[in-house]
Scaffold this motif. Structure first.
Motif, PDB file in Angstrom:
ATOM      1  N   ILE A 156       9.349 -11.430  10.983  1.00  0.00           N
ATOM      2  CA  ILE A 156       9.731 -11.186   9.593  1.00  0.00           C
ATOM      3  C   ILE A 156       8.619 -10.443   8.855  1.00  0.00           C
ATOM      4  O   ILE A 156       8.885  -9.526   8.075  1.00  0.00           O
ATOM      5  CB  ILE A 156      10.080 -12.521   8.899  1.00  0.00           C
ATOM      6  CG1 ILE A 156      11.350 -13.101   9.516  1.00  0.00           C
ATOM      7  CG2 ILE A 156      10.245 -12.339   7.398  1.00  0.00           C
ATOM      8  CD1 ILE A 156      11.645 -14.527   9.094  1.00  0.00           C
ATOM      9  N   GLY A 157       7.371 -10.821   9.108  1.00  0.00           N
ATOM     10  CA  GLY A 157       6.244 -10.131   8.475  1.00  0.00           C
ATOM     11  C   GLY A 157       6.169  -8.672   8.859  1.00  0.00           C
ATOM     12  O   GLY A 157       5.852  -7.807   8.026  1.00  0.00           O
ATOM     13  N   THR A 158       6.454  -8.365  10.098  1.00  0.00           N
ATOM     14  CA  THR A 158       6.476  -6.976  10.542  1.00  0.00           C
ATOM     15  C   THR A 158       7.618  -6.219   9.871  1.00  0.00           C
ATOM     16  O   THR A 158       7.444  -5.067   9.462  1.00  0.00           O
ATOM     17  CB  THR A 158       6.626  -6.906  12.068  1.00  0.00           C
ATOM     18  OG1 THR A 158       5.554  -7.631  12.676  1.00  0.00           O
ATOM     19  CG2 THR A 158       6.575  -5.474  12.556  1.00  0.00           C
ATOM     20  N   ALA A 159       8.755  -6.881   9.724  1.00  0.00           N
ATOM     21  CA  ALA A 159       9.920  -6.221   9.120  1.00  0.00           C
ATOM     22  C   ALA A 159       9.690  -5.898   7.647  1.00  0.00           C
ATOM     23  O   ALA A 159      10.174  -4.877   7.150  1.00  0.00           O
ATOM     24  CB  ALA A 159      11.158  -7.100   9.268  1.00  0.00           C
ATOM     25  N   VAL A 160       8.947  -6.747   6.935  1.00  0.00           N
ATOM     26  CA  VAL A 160       8.722  -6.490   5.520  1.00  0.00           C
ATOM     27  C   VAL A 160       7.444  -5.690   5.262  1.00  0.00           C
ATOM     28  O   VAL A 160       7.108  -5.430   4.116  1.00  0.00           O
ATOM     29  CB  VAL A 160       8.702  -7.807   4.698  1.00  0.00           C
ATOM     30  CG1 VAL A 160      10.038  -8.499   4.771  1.00  0.00           C
ATOM     31  CG2 VAL A 160       7.585  -8.705   5.117  1.00  0.00           C
ATOM     32  N   GLY A 161       6.723  -5.314   6.315  1.00  0.00           N
ATOM     33  CA  GLY A 161       5.572  -4.428   6.168  1.00  0.00           C
ATOM     34  C   GLY A 161       4.235  -5.113   6.022  1.00  0.00           C
ATOM     35  O   GLY A 161       3.274  -4.493   5.560  1.00  0.00           O
ATOM     36  N   ALA A 162       4.108  -6.379   6.387  1.00  0.00           N
ATOM     37  CA  ALA A 162       2.836  -7.087   6.249  1.00  0.00           C
ATOM     38  C   ALA A 162       1.795  -6.590   7.243  1.00  0.00           C
ATOM     39  O   ALA A 162       0.602  -6.759   7.028  1.00  0.00           O
ATOM     40  CB  ALA A 162       3.031  -8.588   6.431  1.00  0.00           C
ATOM     41  N   GLY A 163       2.228  -5.965   8.317  1.00  0.00           N
ATOM     42  CA  GLY A 163       1.285  -5.509   9.336  1.00  0.00           C
ATOM     43  C   GLY A 163       0.703  -4.136   9.070  1.00  0.00           C
ATOM     44  O   GLY A 163      -0.183  -3.677   9.782  1.00  0.00           O
ATOM     45  N   ALA A 164       1.154  -3.482   8.015  1.00  0.00           N
ATOM     46  CA  ALA A 164       0.657  -2.136   7.722  1.00  0.00           C
ATOM     47  C   ALA A 164      -0.803  -2.198   7.268  1.00  0.00           C
ATOM     48  O   ALA A 164      -1.225  -3.123   6.584  1.00  0.00           O
ATOM     49  CB  ALA A 164       1.515  -1.505   6.629  1.00  0.00           C
ATOM     50  N   ASP A 165      -1.580  -1.212   7.671  1.00  0.00           N
ATOM     51  CA  ASP A 165      -3.008  -1.092   7.306  1.00  0.00           C
ATOM     52  C   ASP A 165      -3.802  -2.340   7.652  1.00  0.00           C
ATOM     53  O   ASP A 165      -4.539  -2.883   6.829  1.00  0.00           O
ATOM     54  CB  ASP A 165      -3.159  -0.784   5.804  1.00  0.00           C
ATOM     55  CG  ASP A 165      -2.534   0.543   5.427  1.00  0.00           C
ATOM     56  OD1 ASP A 165      -2.574   1.464   6.269  1.00  0.00           O
ATOM     57  OD2 ASP A 165      -1.984   0.650   4.317  1.00  0.00           O
TER      58      ASP A 165
END
Length: 91
Positions: free
Chosen positions: A36-45
């Motif tokens: 879910i974190g990857t899907a909402v963009g938490a892994g960016a930068d």
């Protein structure tokens, strides 16, 4: 016919069963949190390198093998108990 009553699980067997459920359940929840974190963009930068994310990422790596070992231990303990009970019933 013999009167066979099912033997209640020992305290250690119950503890191991709850530990398996807890460890595997927590690992699956952590795995879903990463998805879910990857899907909402938490892994960016390098977002997964900060806060609690390193722990959440590492939890399934250690929790799932630990859960597997606990299941094996529970199966061995149950097999030993049943063999002991069968031996006592034969006598």
């Amino acid at each position: 016919m013999t009167n066979q009553t099912p033997h209640a699980a020992s305290r250690l067997e119950r503890i191991l069963a709850y530990m398996v459920a807890g460890v595997v359940g927590l690992s699956i929840l952590a795995f879903l949190a990463v998805i879910i974190g990857t899907a909402v963009g938490a892994g960016a930068d390098n977002g997964f390198g900060q806060g609690v994310w390193p722990i959440v990422l590492a939890l399934p790596l250690f929790g799932l093998p630990l859960g597997f070992l606990l299941i094996i231990a529970l199966m061995v303990m149950t097999a030993i108990r049943r063999a002991r009970e069968a031996r006592q019933n034969r006598e």
